[in-house]
Design an enzyme around this catalytic site. Sequence first.
Site, PDB file in Angstrom:
ATOM      1  CG  HIS A  86      -9.248   0.192  -0.176  1.00 46.68           C
ATOM      2  ND1 HIS A  86      -8.614   0.018   1.051  1.00 46.68           N
ATOM      3  CD2 HIS A  86     -10.575   0.142   0.079  1.00 46.68           C
ATOM      4  CE1 HIS A  86      -9.534  -0.117   1.997  1.00 46.68           C
ATOM      5  NE2 HIS A  86     -10.730  -0.035   1.438  1.00 46.68           N
ATOM      6  CB  SER A  99       3.506   0.402   8.250  1.00 44.22           C
ATOM      7  OG  SER A  99       2.561  -0.518   8.729  1.00 44.22           O
ATOM      8  CG  ASP A 151      -6.168  -2.769   3.373  1.00 45.91           C
ATOM      9  OD1 ASP A 151      -5.056  -2.548   3.898  1.00 45.91           O
ATOM     10  OD2 ASP A 151      -6.810  -1.917   2.730  1.00 45.91           O
ATOM     11  CG  MET A 205     -11.298   3.279   2.388  1.00 43.50           C
ATOM     12  SD  MET A 205      -9.722   3.241   3.262  1.00 43.50           S
ATOM     13  CE  MET A 205      -8.614   3.307   1.853  1.00 43.50           C
ATOM     14  N   GLY A 207      -8.881   4.047   7.228  1.00 44.23           N
ATOM     15  CA  GLY A 207      -8.566   5.460   7.432  1.00 44.23           C
ATOM     16  C   GLY A 207      -7.087   5.744   7.598  1.00 44.23           C
ATOM     17  CG  ASP A 213      -5.101   2.540   1.053  1.00 46.41           C
ATOM     18  OD1 ASP A 213      -6.048   1.732   0.974  1.00 46.41           O
ATOM     19  OD2 ASP A 213      -3.973   2.232   1.458  1.00 46.41           O
ATOM     20  CG  MET A 233     -11.557  -2.772   5.329  1.00 50.43           C
ATOM     21  SD  MET A 233     -10.021  -2.394   4.456  1.00 50.43           S
ATOM     22  CE  MET A 233      -9.120  -1.467   5.715  1.00 50.43           C
ATOM     23  CG  MET A 261      -8.399   7.184   2.561  1.00 54.17           C
ATOM     24  SD  MET A 261      -7.644   7.187   4.201  1.00 54.17           S
ATOM     25  CE  MET A 261      -6.664   5.673   4.099  1.00 54.17           C
ATOM     26  CG  HIS A 292      -3.974  -1.502  -1.414  1.00 56.16           C
ATOM     27  ND1 HIS A 292      -5.099  -2.266  -1.682  1.00 56.16           N
ATOM     28  CD2 HIS A 292      -4.313  -0.677  -0.399  1.00 56.16           C
ATOM     29  CE1 HIS A 292      -6.066  -1.921  -0.842  1.00 56.16           C
ATOM     30  NE2 HIS A 292      -5.620  -0.956  -0.061  1.00 56.16           N
ATOM     31  N   GLY A 316      -2.865   4.019   8.027  1.00 58.45           N
ATOM     32  CA  GLY A 316      -1.912   2.921   8.041  1.00 58.45           C
ATOM     33  C   GLY A 316      -1.349   2.736   9.444  1.00 58.45           C
ATOM     34  CB  SER A 361      -0.903   0.009   1.236  1.00 57.20           C
ATOM     35  OG  SER A 361      -1.440   1.307   1.390  1.00 57.20           O
TER      36      SER A 361
END
Length: 219
Positions: free
Chosen positions: A61, A193, A170, A63, A137, A30, A132, A32, A28, A139, A5
Amino acid sequence: MIAPSILSADFARLAEEAAAVSGADWLHVDVMDAHFVPNLTIGLPVVKSLLRATDIPLDCHLMIEDPDRWAIGYAEAGAYNVTVHAEAAADPVQLAKNLRAAGAKAGLSLKPGTPIEPYVDVLKHYDTLLVMSVEPGFGGQKFMADVLDKARTARRLVDTGHLRLVVEIDGGINADTIEQAAEAGVDCFVAGSAVYDATDPGQAVARLRAQAAQASPAR
Ligand code: DX5
Ligand code: ZN
């Protein structure tokens, strides 16, 4: 499969950060919107740039609120897999059809507290289930092992031929948690991470993959 990610990568050097994990299966991304989740990251313009900067298939992904309206753009841009949240989608079946018609794989994500049972029929229209294992929201959060029951249920539905899905997980995946997820039958592991905080992200991907392969039940 391992999907690093980029949420944990350096956003000013995304092309290099993608190149650092060139052995990854999916990258990946993210997205948001500070509404569906209390954080704001990147959107379609950055995804379009990333598509030009890497050959790794992008796993977007989303969100975000109103994915029925916004997800299609990611599919049309060329993302390999576009995942929306079940909690946000008004008409997830139509949405999956639209994503597939635009040439992408369709993914459905469930937050930790969202059960899978009400979505089994909907999932017949999807290619990916994203379980999830943290509240979406941010990492670097702690892995929630409780969600593995959901992964096991999905695995059973796939193995018995009721669904045809990549089971993806995830949140909080690292060297300490990936084996239990693999044992539960997960196919694809997102790691932010654990990959980008490592000195050598490429090596971190290879190590996670080896650990997962070793722990995966034979099938
Ligand atoms: C969290 C994101 C994750 C996040 C995972 O909302 O969906 O993809 O980047 O980060 P780690 O692997 O650090 O838990
Ligand atoms: Zn994610």
